[in-house]
Design an enzyme around this catalytic site. Structure first.
Site, PDB file in Angstrom:
ATOM      1  N   CYS A   1       9.700 -34.776  88.800  1.00 57.96           N
ATOM      2  CA  CYS A   1       9.985 -36.056  88.148  1.00 57.96           C
ATOM      3  C   CYS A   1       8.770 -36.976  88.198  1.00 57.96           C
ATOM      4  CB  CYS A   1      11.192 -36.720  88.794  1.00 57.96           C
ATOM      5  SG  CYS A   1      12.727 -35.823  88.491  1.00 57.96           S
TER       6      CYS A   1
ATOM      7  N   CYS B   1      11.183 -36.572  93.010  1.00 58.13           N
ATOM      8  CA  CYS B   1      10.528 -35.345  93.471  1.00 58.13           C
ATOM      9  C   CYS B   1       9.215 -35.171  92.701  1.00 58.13           C
ATOM     10  CB  CYS B   1      11.453 -34.147  93.240  1.00 58.13           C
ATOM     11  SG  CYS B   1      11.611 -33.697  91.480  1.00 58.13           S
TER      12      CYS B   1
ATOM     13  N   HIS C   1      17.452 -33.834  86.943  1.00 56.04           N
ATOM     14  CA  HIS C   1      17.419 -34.993  87.822  1.00 56.04           C
ATOM     15  C   HIS C   1      17.654 -36.274  87.017  1.00 56.04           C
ATOM     16  CE1 HIS C   1      14.926 -32.856  91.165  1.00 56.04           C
ATOM     17  NE2 HIS C   1      16.066 -32.239  90.889  1.00 56.04           N
TER      18      HIS C   1
ATOM     19  N   GLU D   1      16.006 -39.033  86.996  1.00 62.08           N
ATOM     20  CA  GLU D   1      14.764 -39.545  86.413  1.00 62.08           C
ATOM     21  C   GLU D   1      14.418 -38.779  85.139  1.00 62.08           C
ATOM     22  OE1 GLU D   1      14.403 -39.595  90.977  1.00 62.08           O
ATOM     23  OE2 GLU D   1      15.194 -38.258  89.447  1.00 62.08           O
TER      24      GLU D   1
END
Length: 149
Positions: A108, A105, A77, A79
């Protein structure tokens, strides 16, 4: 009109998202401290590995719903990549702020909490109620923003 700092950094997150190789969702993120960009990240496969744009989406092939089975994905991801860039290059992000095109999410979110980030500003929600709960419990500010245009 001159953008606020939050608008400025969120606009940059949108540009970063343009580098994403994810077929489902293009996400861009950056970590900022004292109005200085420390790291950036977008969602895509680990360094040197084929991207989903080349191989196809494992989540689509499995019929995975948004916000579920995060482990069924070859990509990281945005992040995660922004946080990992700090580790890779020896840049402390403790006390920084995450700007992201999307709400993180739960995976993260846990990384955000443990890396010492104190706030998240994002543009798009993500269907993950546990992530929101953990941010609240940890005292991490999470604020949905909007950009004009």
């Amino acid at each position: 009109m001159r953008p606020t700092w939050d608008e400025y950094f969120l606009s940059i997150a949108r540009v970063i998202a343009g580098r994403s190789t994810c077929l489902r969702r293009q996400v861009g993120a950056l970590v900022v401290k004292d109005k200085r960009i420390l790291t950036t990240g977008y969602n895509g496969a680990p360094m040197g590995l084929p991207h989903c744009s080349d191989t196809g989406c494992l989540r689509d092939q499995a019929g995975a719903a948004s916000g579920t089975t995060h482990e069924l994905c070859r990509g990281l991801h945005a992040e995660q990549n922004a946080i990992l860039q700090g580790a890779l290059h020896g840049v402390s992000i403790d006390g920084g702020v995450l700007y992201s095109t999307h709400q993180p999410c739960v995976l993260c979110t846990k990384m955000v909490i443990n890396s010492g980030l104190w706030a998240i500003y994002y543009l798009e929600p993500y269907p993950d109620s546990l992530a929101r709960k953990l941010l609240e419990e940890a005292g991490v500010l999470a604020k949905k923003m909007t950009l004009e245009g």
